[in-house]
Design an enzyme around this catalytic site. Sequence first.
Site, PDB file in Angstrom:
ATOM      1  N   LYS A 159      11.362  72.367  25.447  1.00  0.00           N
ATOM      2  CA  LYS A 159      11.106  71.460  26.366  1.00  0.00           C
ATOM      3  C   LYS A 159      11.490  70.191  26.230  1.00  0.00           C
ATOM      4  O   LYS A 159      11.032  69.289  25.302  1.00  0.00           O
ATOM      5  CB  LYS A 159       9.469  71.329  26.749  1.00  0.00           C
ATOM      6  N   GLY A 201       8.271  62.616  19.205  1.00  0.00           N
ATOM      7  CA  GLY A 201       7.904  61.776  20.234  1.00  0.00           C
ATOM      8  C   GLY A 201       7.000  60.584  19.955  1.00  0.00           C
ATOM      9  O   GLY A 201       7.125  60.293  19.001  1.00  0.00           O
ATOM     10  N   THR A 211       1.014  60.736  21.297  1.00  0.00           N
ATOM     11  CA  THR A 211       1.130  62.300  21.832  1.00  0.00           C
ATOM     12  C   THR A 211       1.409  63.225  20.652  1.00  0.00           C
ATOM     13  O   THR A 211       0.926  64.407  20.784  1.00  0.00           O
ATOM     14  CB  THR A 211       2.790  62.479  22.449  1.00  0.00           C
ATOM     15  N   GLU A 216       7.921  64.080  14.080  1.00  0.00           N
ATOM     16  CA  GLU A 216       8.753  62.706  13.860  1.00  0.00           C
ATOM     17  C   GLU A 216       8.192  61.918  15.142  1.00  0.00           C
ATOM     18  O   GLU A 216       8.468  62.021  16.112  1.00  0.00           O
ATOM     19  CB  GLU A 216      10.261  63.374  14.339  1.00  0.00           C
ATOM     20  N   CYS A 267      13.851  55.229  17.754  1.00  0.00           N
ATOM     21  CA  CYS A 267      12.830  55.259  16.766  1.00  0.00           C
ATOM     22  C   CYS A 267      13.191  54.358  15.605  1.00  0.00           C
ATOM     23  O   CYS A 267      12.168  53.965  15.184  1.00  0.00           O
ATOM     24  CB  CYS A 267      12.310  56.768  16.529  1.00  0.00           C
ATOM     25  N   GLU A 282       4.447  49.727  19.023  1.00  0.00           N
ATOM     26  CA  GLU A 282       6.008  50.109  19.164  1.00  0.00           C
ATOM     27  C   GLU A 282       6.008  49.678  20.660  1.00  0.00           C
ATOM     28  O   GLU A 282       5.683  50.248  21.715  1.00  0.00           O
ATOM     29  CB  GLU A 282       5.948  51.497  18.900  1.00  0.00           C
TER      30      GLU A 282
HETATM   31  P1  NDP Z   1       6.468  61.185  24.342  1.00  0.00           P
HETATM   32  O1  NDP Z   1       5.378  61.491  23.218  1.00  0.00           O
HETATM   33  O2  NDP Z   1       5.683  60.655  25.654  1.00  0.00           O
HETATM   34  O3  NDP Z   1       6.949  62.377  24.774  1.00  0.00           O
HETATM   35  C1  NDP Z   1       7.758  63.248  23.889  1.00  0.00           C
HETATM   36  C2  NDP Z   1       7.669  64.729  24.471  1.00  0.00           C
HETATM   37  O4  NDP Z   1       6.534  65.265  24.487  1.00  0.00           O
HETATM   38  C3  NDP Z   1       7.961  64.807  25.959  1.00  0.00           C
HETATM   39  O5  NDP Z   1       9.045  66.043  26.110  1.00  0.00           O
HETATM   40  C4  NDP Z   1       6.813  64.998  26.593  1.00  0.00           C
HETATM   41  O6  NDP Z   1       6.849  65.235  27.811  1.00  0.00           O
HETATM   42  C5  NDP Z   1       6.245  65.831  25.654  1.00  0.00           C
HETATM   43  N1  NDP Z   1       4.620  65.603  25.815  1.00  0.00           N
HETATM   44  C6  NDP Z   1       3.953  64.886  26.409  1.00  0.00           C
HETATM   45  N2  NDP Z   1       2.737  65.204  26.240  1.00  0.00           N
HETATM   46  C7  NDP Z   1       2.584  66.465  25.560  1.00  0.00           C
HETATM   47  C8  NDP Z   1       1.473  67.047  25.042  1.00  0.00           C
HETATM   48  N3  NDP Z   1       0.152  67.065  25.479  1.00  0.00           N
HETATM   49  N4  NDP Z   1       1.763  68.547  24.413  1.00  0.00           N
HETATM   50  C9  NDP Z   1       3.075  68.830  24.240  1.00  0.00           C
HETATM   51  N5  NDP Z   1       3.948  67.844  24.590  1.00  0.00           N
HETATM   52  C10 NDP Z   1       3.904  66.666  25.202  1.00  0.00           C
HETATM   53  O7  NDP Z   1       7.501  60.229  23.787  1.00  0.00           O
HETATM   54  P2  NDP Z   1       8.827  59.848  24.679  1.00  0.00           P
HETATM   55  O8  NDP Z   1       9.346  60.749  25.278  1.00  0.00           O
HETATM   56  O9  NDP Z   1       8.217  58.576  25.410  1.00  0.00           O
HETATM   57  O10 NDP Z   1       9.849  59.309  23.646  1.00  0.00           O
HETATM   58  C11 NDP Z   1       9.677  57.843  22.901  1.00  0.00           C
HETATM   59  C12 NDP Z   1       8.805  57.971  21.792  1.00  0.00           C
HETATM   60  O11 NDP Z   1       9.434  59.070  20.806  1.00  0.00           O
HETATM   61  C13 NDP Z   1       8.785  56.831  20.712  1.00  0.00           C
HETATM   62  O12 NDP Z   1       7.295  56.486  20.230  1.00  0.00           O
HETATM   63  C14 NDP Z   1       9.745  57.071  19.686  1.00  0.00           C
HETATM   64  O13 NDP Z   1       9.486  56.287  18.578  1.00  0.00           O
HETATM   65  C15 NDP Z   1       9.734  58.384  19.274  1.00  0.00           C
HETATM   66  N6  NDP Z   1      10.761  58.992  18.763  1.00  0.00           N
HETATM   67  C16 NDP Z   1      10.592  59.370  17.388  1.00  0.00           C
HETATM   68  C17 NDP Z   1      11.809  59.544  16.771  1.00  0.00           C
HETATM   69  C18 NDP Z   1      11.593  60.162  15.368  1.00  0.00           C
HETATM   70  O14 NDP Z   1      12.667  60.907  14.656  1.00  0.00           O
HETATM   71  N7  NDP Z   1      10.770  59.739  14.571  1.00  0.00           N
HETATM   72  C19 NDP Z   1      13.047  59.818  17.265  1.00  0.00           C
HETATM   73  C20 NDP Z   1      12.841  59.520  18.598  1.00  0.00           C
HETATM   74  C21 NDP Z   1      11.822  59.172  19.360  1.00  0.00           C
HETATM   75  P3  NDP Z   1       7.261  64.642  29.244  1.00  0.00           P
HETATM   76  O15 NDP Z   1       7.368  63.125  28.633  1.00  0.00           O
HETATM   77  O16 NDP Z   1       8.407  64.979  29.762  1.00  0.00           O
HETATM   78  O17 NDP Z   1       6.090  64.576  29.888  1.00  0.00           O
END
Ligand code: NDP
Length: 479
Positions: free
Chosen positions: A171, A224, A228, A246, A280, A382
């Site tokens: 997803k 993410g 989350t 991650e 990130c 962040e």
């Molecule tokens: P989110 O945590 O909001 O979302 C990440 C993904 O998880 C999206 O596809 C989101 O869906 C999905 N999601 C949300 N809620 C749930 C749930 N309850 N169960 C399963 N999946 C869920 O992150 P962002 O998309 O806002 O991305 C930014 C974040 O990602 C920042 O904190 C950044 O630091 C981190 N990040 C970390 C990296 C790493 O390698 N450590 C690399 C890149 C980013 P949807 O949003 O479509 O509803």
Amino acid sequence: MQIENFIDGKFIPPVNKDYMDNYNPAENVVIATIPNSTSEDVDLAVKAASRAQLAWSNLTIKDRIQWLRKIAEGLELRKTEIASLESIDTGKPLTLAAKVDANRSVSNFNFFAEHAEQLGELRFEMPDATNYVKRKPVGIVGLITPWNLPLYLLTWKIAPALVMGNTIIAKPSEMTPLTANLLCEVLASIDFPDGVINIVQGLGKNAGQAIVEHPKIRAISFTGGTDTGKIVAATAAPMFKKLSLELGGKNATIILDDADLAAAAKGAARAAFTNSGQVCLCGSRILVADSIYQVFIDLLVMEIEAMKIGNPRNESTDIGSVISQTHMAKVLSYIKLAVEDGGKILTGGSRLLMPEPNQEGAFVAPTLIEGLPIDSRCATEEIFGPVATIHRFATDQDAIAMANATQYGLAGSVWTTDTERGKAVAEQVESGVLWVNTWLHRDLRTPFGGVKNSGVGREGGDWSLNFFSELSNICVKND
Ligand code: NDP
């Protein structure tokens, strides 16, 4: 453009026929509608992945490597389109999307093809027996990815999962569905086996949560935010799923007093503001030695103000919009908070109003703030936007303590002309990835991931291949 789910090798509508709008944030216009999928769609995808599992895992690893190479070839032919879709979906500059997103989406498949080719046999001899380790697929795996590097991060998980014989339910972020859809078009065009890769589009709380909860999905690789990640972990851990998390970061860029200041200022600006600070690994806390503080600030502000902010479609643009109007409001609220907390804005500090066609776009000026306590909210939470705070330190030990004073531990960089000193500082920073005199310099064989609240586990090279495998040790007594 109407996007559909890709399940069992076919583009199909969501069961509930419910669609959501997808925006280009640089122009604030709807560019596509995407399925608002539910657990029913995830169920269909799991059924397809179950049917495909045996045949896919029975292929030799050489055959699967060939499939990875075919996908890479298919994506390579559409690299220009990948860059363009990624740019309109995220608001990032087209040139950045071409250089970073499109290239890495292809090279992830080539890299894991090559890496799997070199996978050695694991064998441990005893005086009276031989152990050998069989790598088996985990089964059906769930991959959940964010919006900042959409296809780059999705393929970073898909390629190793595939090559180790797993079938996939993925997803992408609901805000960036377009390139995952392009990947499905490539799969269809090369007659990739049905049901091995299934993409379910939609919201995290619906489709994402249904993936994490599904009992037949045996591993979750999630990238993410940390909040989350907590929900994902709380759901998956009691089911004993393999879990790779991650998560977020609040990374320090440490400028020691002997740094090459011109190079360090360029590096710090790039680390803070690449992709509007929405990586990130971005260095959003800049720590500078007392004796060079003012000289460095002058150089850094010059670097930041030289960045060209504007229409992502223009070749000369360095910085585009942030991901959405909602995210822009969040970023601006942090800038307001910084001022309330006594911070002084050295450059930036507000929304930027752009000419057509970006007059409604979510543009925020790259912002540098000084004078905030190192434990203030803006210096520890962040923000994930084009905002960096700058702080001064007296000794290397102070810099290390300041770098470590957050819940996060993902990345960081140290700038110095003394490599040994740089390594000594880097080794004491509590982070999974550290750079000395560079930033975002990646060798895909190395472990990648965070400590503390930045995540659990490592991805990259062998770490990814191991995550997407179950290892069975078979001990055979000698005759
Ligand atoms: P989110 O945590 O909001 O979302 C990440 C993904 O998880 C999206 O596809 C989101 O869906 C999905 N999601 C949300 N809620 C749930 C749930 N309850 N169960 C399963 N999946 C869920 O992150 P962002 O998309 O806002 O991305 C930014 C974040 O990602 C920042 O904190 C950044 O630091 C981190 N990040 C970390 C990296 C790493 O390698 N450590 C690399 C890149 C980013 P949807 O949003 O479509 O509803």
